[in-house]
Scaffold this motif. Structure first.
Motif, PDB file in Angstrom:
ATOM      1  N   ASN A 394       0.812  -1.227   0.000  1.00  0.00           N
ATOM      2  CA  ASN A 394       0.000   0.000   0.000  1.00  0.00           C
ATOM      3  C   ASN A 394       0.843   1.273   0.000  1.00  0.00           C
ATOM      4  O   ASN A 394       0.721   2.080   0.919  1.00  0.00           O
ATOM      5  CB  ASN A 394      -0.963  -0.033   1.204  1.00  0.00           C
ATOM      6  CG  ASN A 394      -1.991   1.081   1.155  1.00  0.00           C
ATOM      7  OD1 ASN A 394      -2.412   1.496   0.088  1.00  0.00           O
ATOM      8  ND2 ASN A 394      -2.381   1.591   2.319  1.00  0.00           N
ATOM      9  N   PRO A 395       1.694   1.501  -1.023  1.00  0.00           N
ATOM     10  CA  PRO A 395       1.864   0.718  -2.245  1.00  0.00           C
ATOM     11  C   PRO A 395       2.899  -0.384  -2.078  1.00  0.00           C
ATOM     12  O   PRO A 395       3.640  -0.397  -1.076  1.00  0.00           O
ATOM     13  CB  PRO A 395       2.370   1.767  -3.230  1.00  0.00           C
ATOM     14  CG  PRO A 395       3.224   2.649  -2.379  1.00  0.00           C
ATOM     15  CD  PRO A 395       2.509   2.746  -1.046  1.00  0.00           C
ATOM     16  N   PRO A 396       2.986  -1.323  -3.042  1.00  0.00           N
ATOM     17  CA  PRO A 396       4.014  -2.364  -2.963  1.00  0.00           C
ATOM     18  C   PRO A 396       5.414  -1.766  -2.965  1.00  0.00           C
ATOM     19  O   PRO A 396       5.717  -0.878  -3.760  1.00  0.00           O
ATOM     20  CB  PRO A 396       3.771  -3.197  -4.230  1.00  0.00           C
ATOM     21  CG  PRO A 396       2.369  -2.896  -4.642  1.00  0.00           C
ATOM     22  CD  PRO A 396       2.117  -1.480  -4.220  1.00  0.00           C
ATOM     23  N   ILE A 397       6.239  -2.244  -2.046  1.00  0.00           N
ATOM     24  CA  ILE A 397       7.639  -1.819  -1.970  1.00  0.00           C
ATOM     25  C   ILE A 397       8.503  -3.037  -2.247  1.00  0.00           C
ATOM     26  O   ILE A 397       8.349  -4.084  -1.601  1.00  0.00           O
ATOM     27  CB  ILE A 397       7.977  -1.234  -0.594  1.00  0.00           C
ATOM     28  CG1 ILE A 397       7.144   0.020  -0.326  1.00  0.00           C
ATOM     29  CG2 ILE A 397       9.467  -0.902  -0.491  1.00  0.00           C
ATOM     30  CD1 ILE A 397       7.305   0.571   1.081  1.00  0.00           C
ATOM     31  N   ILE A 398       9.396  -2.925  -3.223  1.00  0.00           N
ATOM     32  CA  ILE A 398      10.307  -4.005  -3.581  1.00  0.00           C
ATOM     33  C   ILE A 398      11.715  -3.581  -3.189  1.00  0.00           C
ATOM     34  O   ILE A 398      12.221  -2.557  -3.658  1.00  0.00           O
ATOM     35  CB  ILE A 398      10.229  -4.331  -5.080  1.00  0.00           C
ATOM     36  CG1 ILE A 398       8.811  -4.797  -5.438  1.00  0.00           C
ATOM     37  CG2 ILE A 398      11.255  -5.394  -5.460  1.00  0.00           C
ATOM     38  CD1 ILE A 398       8.591  -5.026  -6.927  1.00  0.00           C
ATOM     39  N   VAL A 399      12.342  -4.368  -2.313  1.00  0.00           N
ATOM     40  CA  VAL A 399      13.687  -4.070  -1.836  1.00  0.00           C
ATOM     41  C   VAL A 399      14.679  -4.907  -2.635  1.00  0.00           C
ATOM     42  O   VAL A 399      14.564  -6.143  -2.678  1.00  0.00           O
ATOM     43  CB  VAL A 399      13.825  -4.374  -0.330  1.00  0.00           C
ATOM     44  CG1 VAL A 399      15.209  -3.962   0.167  1.00  0.00           C
ATOM     45  CG2 VAL A 399      12.741  -3.658   0.464  1.00  0.00           C
ATOM     46  N   ILE A 400      15.636  -4.253  -3.261  1.00  0.00           N
ATOM     47  CA  ILE A 400      16.654  -4.929  -4.067  1.00  0.00           C
ATOM     48  C   ILE A 400      17.997  -4.822  -3.357  1.00  0.00           C
ATOM     49  O   ILE A 400      18.411  -3.727  -2.971  1.00  0.00           O
ATOM     50  CB  ILE A 400      16.750  -4.325  -5.477  1.00  0.00           C
ATOM     51  CG1 ILE A 400      15.417  -4.474  -6.218  1.00  0.00           C
ATOM     52  CG2 ILE A 400      17.871  -4.982  -6.274  1.00  0.00           C
ATOM     53  CD1 ILE A 400      15.400  -3.814  -7.584  1.00  0.00           C
ATOM     54  N   HIS A 401      18.653  -5.940  -3.180  1.00  0.00           N
ATOM     55  CA  HIS A 401      19.968  -5.987  -2.528  1.00  0.00           C
ATOM     56  C   HIS A 401      21.047  -6.244  -3.582  1.00  0.00           C
ATOM     57  O   HIS A 401      20.862  -7.055  -4.488  1.00  0.00           O
ATOM     58  CB  HIS A 401      20.014  -7.101  -1.472  1.00  0.00           C
ATOM     59  CG  HIS A 401      19.093  -6.858  -0.316  1.00  0.00           C
ATOM     60  ND1 HIS A 401      19.541  -6.401   0.903  1.00  0.00           N
ATOM     61  CD2 HIS A 401      17.751  -7.002  -0.199  1.00  0.00           C
ATOM     62  CE1 HIS A 401      18.510  -6.278   1.728  1.00  0.00           C
ATOM     63  NE2 HIS A 401      17.413  -6.643   1.083  1.00  0.00           N
ATOM     64  N   GLY A 402      22.172  -5.558  -3.441  1.00  0.00           N
ATOM     65  CA  GLY A 402      23.265  -5.754  -4.374  1.00  0.00           C
ATOM     66  C   GLY A 402      24.356  -4.734  -4.154  1.00  0.00           C
ATOM     67  O   GLY A 402      24.465  -4.130  -3.080  1.00  0.00           O
ATOM     68  N   SER A 403      25.161  -4.505  -5.179  1.00  0.00           N
ATOM     69  CA  SER A 403      26.266  -3.548  -5.102  1.00  0.00           C
ATOM     70  C   SER A 403      26.186  -2.560  -6.264  1.00  0.00           C
ATOM     71  O   SER A 403      25.674  -2.885  -7.340  1.00  0.00           O
ATOM     72  CB  SER A 403      27.613  -4.282  -5.143  1.00  0.00           C
ATOM     73  OG  SER A 403      27.731  -5.060  -6.322  1.00  0.00           O
ATOM     74  N   ARG A 404      26.671  -1.345  -6.023  1.00  0.00           N
ATOM     75  CA  ARG A 404      26.665  -0.234  -6.982  1.00  0.00           C
ATOM     76  C   ARG A 404      25.244   0.137  -7.415  1.00  0.00           C
ATOM     77  O   ARG A 404      25.027   0.674  -8.506  1.00  0.00           O
ATOM     78  CB  ARG A 404      27.522  -0.562  -8.213  1.00  0.00           C
ATOM     79  CG  ARG A 404      28.966  -0.935  -7.868  1.00  0.00           C
ATOM     80  CD  ARG A 404      29.802  -1.151  -9.119  1.00  0.00           C
ATOM     81  NE  ARG A 404      31.100  -1.689  -8.759  1.00  0.00           N
ATOM     82  CZ  ARG A 404      31.368  -2.994  -8.675  1.00  0.00           C
ATOM     83  NH1 ARG A 404      30.413  -3.877  -8.927  1.00  0.00           N
ATOM     84  NH2 ARG A 404      32.570  -3.405  -8.325  1.00  0.00           N
TER      85      ARG A 404
END
Length: 444
Positions: A394-404
């Motif tokens: 509400n709203p959708p939150i997408i967490v992205i893990h990585g580098s740079r």
């Protein structure tokens, strides 16, 4: 726990002390959504902000006391209206210009309004901080703070302090999909909002008139359709400032913004003959920034010939490109044409905003998108996106893990957003990305 209602912060002060700069900082505005167009936001501009422990509305105003001999001039009156409708006031002064006679007059006025106010000494980065602030202590304001709106100094701790009393009732990213769907209908006067709601209800519960602006306040009505419970909210139409005369009309903007904030889904009504104006685009921008699910209905479509329909659709495609994920319906509220499909899209957008997204599915599809189209290199090194998970609804939150990840271009994030939307059917709702960069153990 009490229901959270977002606080309203008004920015006031003499002309050219940095109010608009602070407004842009507090709202993290994009020019396309908060352009200085003629209309109600020319003198009172409204924005949604999230710096600090809870979200808020912020109101930018024209300079007060432009003409000391005419305290009732239009710009000054707009600033006074902003003070009347707000929960807290930020009174800005210019450290470079020093204390002015008008500053004393504004302080005297603010003390009579029984509203908490904070003195912000702006542009303190232009010299010795203590020296620049010293003369302003003569105003005798306990809450005096030095800031630099242009360089983002002193603002974060200020917002923590100001919002601390409001944040206790705030629950971010509500995970529970409400059983009763709050549908707020917004748009300009005479777009057909009240007629549409009456058509939903099957009765004349809301006054509908050819006289623009019949609705003077937000009206909430319970309603059930196809086993879904709704609260329909009919808002006062937001009109251009040149057409606003009565005081009750002038405060309709903030009531509309509050209705947007409390909505699960926002339905924008447009008049097919008038198309989308700057005020409509501004309200849409506010709803998007607030993370609200959206549907657009173009009313009075049955009055258009084929050529007019073609031109209008082309115009909407161009002006609404920033919400190309939102369903647009062409309807007749008066005759009921197409309104069932509107409610279907409302339910679809509502469901998408509360969608459950598994970590495995998100990560698998993220890797597929990256494999199909690699992000640009950063100094010869590739951006790594290792996995993704859902960080909120509400709203959708997408967490992205990585580098740079901080080097990802906006165009690539739009590519990821489109790919995720198509894969998981997230139509009608904004999608937020949070980028989490993993630390390099060899840098310490």
């Amino acid at each position: 726990m009490n229901e959270f209602i977002m606080p309203i912060i008004a920015l006031v002060g003499r002309p050219n002390v940095g109010k608009s700069t602070l407004f842009n900082l507090l709202t993290r505005s994009r020019d396309s959504l908060v352009a200085d167009y003629p209309g109600v936001t020319r003198d009172r501009q409204y924005g949604f902000g999230k710096i600090g422990p809870c979200p808020y509305w912020v109101v930018d105003t024209g300079g007060m006391l432009r003409d000391v001999e005419r305290l009732d001039n239009a710009v000054d009156q707009q600033a006074r209206l902003a003070v009347a409708e707000c929960d807290a006031v930020f009174f800005l002064v210019d450290a470079k210009e020093g204390l002015q006679a008008d500053d004393y007059a504004i302080v005297e006025y603010l003390r009579q309004q029984n509203k908490p106010f904070y003195l912000l000494i702006n542009k303190i980065d232009t010299g010795d901080r203590d020296l620049l602030m010293a003369e302003f202590y003569a105003l005798g304001i306990e809450q005096t703070h030095g800031v630099s709106a242009a360089h983002k100094k002193g603002v974060n701790p200020l917002m923590e302090l100001v919002l601390s009393d409001f944040a206790s009732d705030y629950k971010p990213n509500d995970e529970i999909r409400p059983k009763r769907l709050n549908l707020t209908v917004i748009g300009r006067p005479n777009a057909g909002k009240s007629t549409l709601i009456n058509r939903f209800l099957g009765e004349n519960r809301v006054i509908a008139s050819e006289v623009a602006g019949t609705t003077r306040d937000s009206i909430a009505i319970p309603f059930t359709y196809d086993d879904q419970d709704y609260t329909l909210v009919d808002t006062a139409g937001v009109r251009r400032k040149s057409r606003v005369d009565a005081h009750i009309e002038k405060i309709s903007v903030i009531k509309t913004l509050q209705a947007i904030e409390q909505a699960n889904v926002v339905l924008l009504m447009l008049d097919a003959h008038e198309g989308i104006g700057d005020l409509d685009a501004h309200l849409l921008g506010v709803a998007v920034d607030a993370g609200k699910a959206l549907v657009v209905a173009v009313n009075k479509w049955d009055h258009m010939n084929d050529y007019e329909k073609f031109k209008r659709k082309d115009e909407l495609a161009r002006k609404l490109h920033f919400i190309d994920y939102v369903q647009i319906h062409y309807i007749s509220a008066l005759h009921g044409t197409g309104i069932r499909d509107v409610l279907k899209s409302v339910c679809t957008a509502h469901a998408a905003s509360f969608a459950d997204l598994s970590t495995n599915q998100l990560t698998t599809h993220l890797q597929a998108l990256v494999h199909k189209h690699q992000p640009a290199l950063v100094s010869g090194y590739s951006v790594k996106m290792r996995y993704a998970h859902q960080g909120g609804k509400n709203p959708p939150i997408i967490v992205i893990h990585g580098s740079r990840l901080s080097h990802l271009q906006a165009s690539y994030l739009r590519y990821l957003e489109k790919g995720m939307r198509e894969k998981f059917g997230l139509y009608g709702t904004p999608i937020r990305f949070q980028l989490k960069e993993s630390s390099n153990p060899f840098t310490h």
